[in-house]
Design a protein around this motif. Sequence first.
Motif, PDB file in Angstrom:
ATOM      1  N   LEU A  44      -4.923  -0.491  -0.181  1.00  0.00           N
ATOM      2  CA  LEU A  44      -5.535   0.094   1.010  1.00  0.00           C
ATOM      3  C   LEU A  44      -4.435   0.800   1.793  1.00  0.00           C
ATOM      4  O   LEU A  44      -3.525   0.153   2.321  1.00  0.00           O
ATOM      5  N   ALA A  45      -4.467   2.140   1.821  1.00  0.00           N
ATOM      6  CA  ALA A  45      -3.401   2.927   2.436  1.00  0.00           C
ATOM      7  C   ALA A  45      -3.860   3.513   3.761  1.00  0.00           C
ATOM      8  O   ALA A  45      -5.051   3.725   3.984  1.00  0.00           O
ATOM      9  N   GLU A  46      -2.895   3.785   4.642  1.00  0.00           N
ATOM     10  CA  GLU A  46      -3.200   4.389   5.945  1.00  0.00           C
ATOM     11  C   GLU A  46      -1.986   5.156   6.436  1.00  0.00           C
ATOM     12  O   GLU A  46      -0.869   5.004   5.918  1.00  0.00           O
ATOM     13  N   THR A  47      -2.198   6.000   7.432  1.00  0.00           N
ATOM     14  CA  THR A  47      -1.111   6.786   8.008  1.00  0.00           C
ATOM     15  C   THR A  47      -1.384   7.008   9.484  1.00  0.00           C
ATOM     16  O   THR A  47      -2.554   6.998   9.920  1.00  0.00           O
ATOM     17  N   GLU A  48      -0.327   7.189  10.269  1.00  0.00           N
ATOM     18  CA  GLU A  48      -0.482   7.468  11.696  1.00  0.00           C
ATOM     19  C   GLU A  48       0.788   8.133  12.217  1.00  0.00           C
ATOM     20  O   GLU A  48       1.859   8.029  11.611  1.00  0.00           O
ATOM     21  N   HIS A  61       1.474 -10.878   6.669  1.00  0.00           N
ATOM     22  CA  HIS A  61       0.196 -10.415   6.136  1.00  0.00           C
ATOM     23  C   HIS A  61      -0.204 -11.272   4.937  1.00  0.00           C
ATOM     24  O   HIS A  61       0.669 -11.750   4.207  1.00  0.00           O
ATOM     25  N   PRO A  62      -1.478 -11.410   4.680  1.00  0.00           N
ATOM     26  CA  PRO A  62      -1.899 -12.098   3.453  1.00  0.00           C
ATOM     27  C   PRO A  62      -1.784 -11.199   2.225  1.00  0.00           C
ATOM     28  O   PRO A  62      -2.038 -11.640   1.112  1.00  0.00           O
ATOM     29  N   HIS A  63      -1.416  -9.924   2.432  1.00  0.00           N
ATOM     30  CA  HIS A  63      -1.280  -8.970   1.336  1.00  0.00           C
ATOM     31  C   HIS A  63       0.165  -8.478   1.257  1.00  0.00           C
ATOM     32  O   HIS A  63       0.916  -8.544   2.235  1.00  0.00           O
ATOM     33  N   HIS A  64       0.578  -7.973   0.099  1.00  0.00           N
ATOM     34  CA  HIS A  64       1.847  -7.269  -0.005  1.00  0.00           C
ATOM     35  C   HIS A  64       1.736  -5.981   0.823  1.00  0.00           C
ATOM     36  O   HIS A  64       0.653  -5.377   0.915  1.00  0.00           O
ATOM     37  N   GLU A  65       2.849  -5.538   1.393  1.00  0.00           N
ATOM     38  CA  GLU A  65       2.834  -4.307   2.188  1.00  0.00           C
ATOM     39  C   GLU A  65       3.964  -3.392   1.743  1.00  0.00           C
ATOM     40  O   GLU A  65       5.079  -3.844   1.473  1.00  0.00           O
ATOM     41  N   PHE A 109       4.187   7.725  10.102  1.00  0.00           N
ATOM     42  CA  PHE A 109       4.334   6.390   9.516  1.00  0.00           C
ATOM     43  C   PHE A 109       3.216   6.144   8.508  1.00  0.00           C
ATOM     44  O   PHE A 109       2.053   6.431   8.759  1.00  0.00           O
ATOM     45  N   HIS A 110       3.600   5.611   7.355  1.00  0.00           N
ATOM     46  CA  HIS A 110       2.639   5.300   6.296  1.00  0.00           C
ATOM     47  C   HIS A 110       2.804   3.844   5.884  1.00  0.00           C
ATOM     48  O   HIS A 110       3.924   3.319   5.857  1.00  0.00           O
ATOM     49  N   ASP A 111       1.704   3.210   5.558  1.00  0.00           N
ATOM     50  CA  ASP A 111       1.813   1.914   4.893  1.00  0.00           C
ATOM     51  C   ASP A 111       0.626   1.726   3.954  1.00  0.00           C
ATOM     52  O   ASP A 111      -0.391   2.403   4.050  1.00  0.00           O
ATOM     53  N   GLN A 136       3.908   9.083  -3.559  1.00  0.00           N
ATOM     54  CA  GLN A 136       3.410   9.435  -2.232  1.00  0.00           C
ATOM     55  C   GLN A 136       2.063  10.152  -2.324  1.00  0.00           C
ATOM     56  O   GLN A 136       1.155   9.895  -1.519  1.00  0.00           O
ATOM     57  N   ALA A 137       1.936  11.052  -3.284  1.00  0.00           N
ATOM     58  CA  ALA A 137       0.675  11.790  -3.435  1.00  0.00           C
ATOM     59  C   ALA A 137      -0.464  10.848  -3.803  1.00  0.00           C
ATOM     60  O   ALA A 137      -1.593  10.988  -3.295  1.00  0.00           O
ATOM     61  N   LEU A 138      -0.203   9.905  -4.678  1.00  0.00           N
ATOM     62  CA  LEU A 138      -1.246   8.957  -5.084  1.00  0.00           C
ATOM     63  C   LEU A 138      -1.695   8.097  -3.901  1.00  0.00           C
ATOM     64  O   LEU A 138      -2.903   7.882  -3.694  1.00  0.00           O
ATOM     65  N   LEU A 139      -0.735   7.599  -3.121  1.00  0.00           N
ATOM     66  CA  LEU A 139      -1.094   6.759  -1.986  1.00  0.00           C
ATOM     67  C   LEU A 139      -1.810   7.562  -0.907  1.00  0.00           C
ATOM     68  O   LEU A 139      -2.720   7.053  -0.249  1.00  0.00           O
ATOM     69  N   SER A 140      -1.420   8.832  -0.732  1.00  0.00           N
ATOM     70  CA  SER A 140      -2.143   9.702   0.206  1.00  0.00           C
ATOM     71  C   SER A 140      -3.569   9.946  -0.291  1.00  0.00           C
ATOM     72  O   SER A 140      -4.520   9.994   0.497  1.00  0.00           O
ATOM     73  N   HIS A 141      -3.721  10.099  -1.594  1.00  0.00           N
ATOM     74  CA  HIS A 141      -5.054  10.286  -2.188  1.00  0.00           C
ATOM     75  C   HIS A 141      -5.952   9.083  -1.902  1.00  0.00           C
ATOM     76  O   HIS A 141      -7.152   9.233  -1.639  1.00  0.00           O
TER      77      HIS A 141
END
Length: 284
Positions: A44-48, A61-65, A109-111, A136-141
């Motif tokens: 689950l990716a996000e950006t701000e 977090h309960p997930h890897h980040e 910022f991306h995570d 980076q492109a895959l995570l942005s996708h």
Amino acid sequence: MVSTQTAHPPSRRSIRGTWRREPSTHVRTGTTAAPTEHGSFTILAETEVAHSPQEWAPHSHPHHELVWSHGGTVTARVGDAMFTVSEGCGLWIPAGMVHAGRLTAEVEFHDAFFAAGRTPVAFAEPTVIEMSPLLQALLSHLVSPGLTEEARARAEAVVFDVLRPASRQLTLRLPADDRIAPVAEVLLHDPADGRSLGEWALALNMSVRTLSRAFRASTGLSFGQWRQSLRIHHALALLDEGHDVQRVSARLGYAQPSTFIATFRRLMGVTPGVYVAEKPYSLS
């Protein structure tokens, strides 16, 4: 931040030291539950882009980040270590590991969160990751709304194929010895502090030999080596924020820019000018 976070009070065993905090810094301590529509997610990716400096209080977090940025540097504390993550690299933080972080204003910022039970590639320790253009492109996708389950699965599979550690793991061990913690606290806040080992020993009512041994035993470095490494961590952030070499040198307490350049080159393998000119994998 997306994904469940558990806030933790600062612990001298888990997160040591203080940040140099700008007055406008926004300290983020709350928690946000992961969106219910992604309850079965693997990645689950996000950006701000935040318009004021950001600071994350110690949490887990309960997930890897995986975190990374454009236009600046992410600084993180994980356990008794500090990581400075420049553009072109990311930081993998394993699930359940307490960490804190900071980010300057106007940085993109991306995570990405990786479900711990469904991630075939995972790292047991905090790890600097090579953020190649493809990764980076895959995570942005994966941020794109409306992805089908099949399209998401295909992208995630390639992410796991290209996810790999960076060749340079820029990390600094923070002293876990309470006798020398006051020295680290001051230098983390003001790396330009130029007091000698003898002056610190006098201030702490310790012998120079005892202080020197404590530093090496706790950090693996001599006092001088540790302070130099800390200054380079700060230098990376300042350079990524657009400050020139002369200004960075002065802010870090170097008498001459040439001394700073030589130290930077010895620890990073390139001069500050080359580092700025050849930042890898920038997509901006």
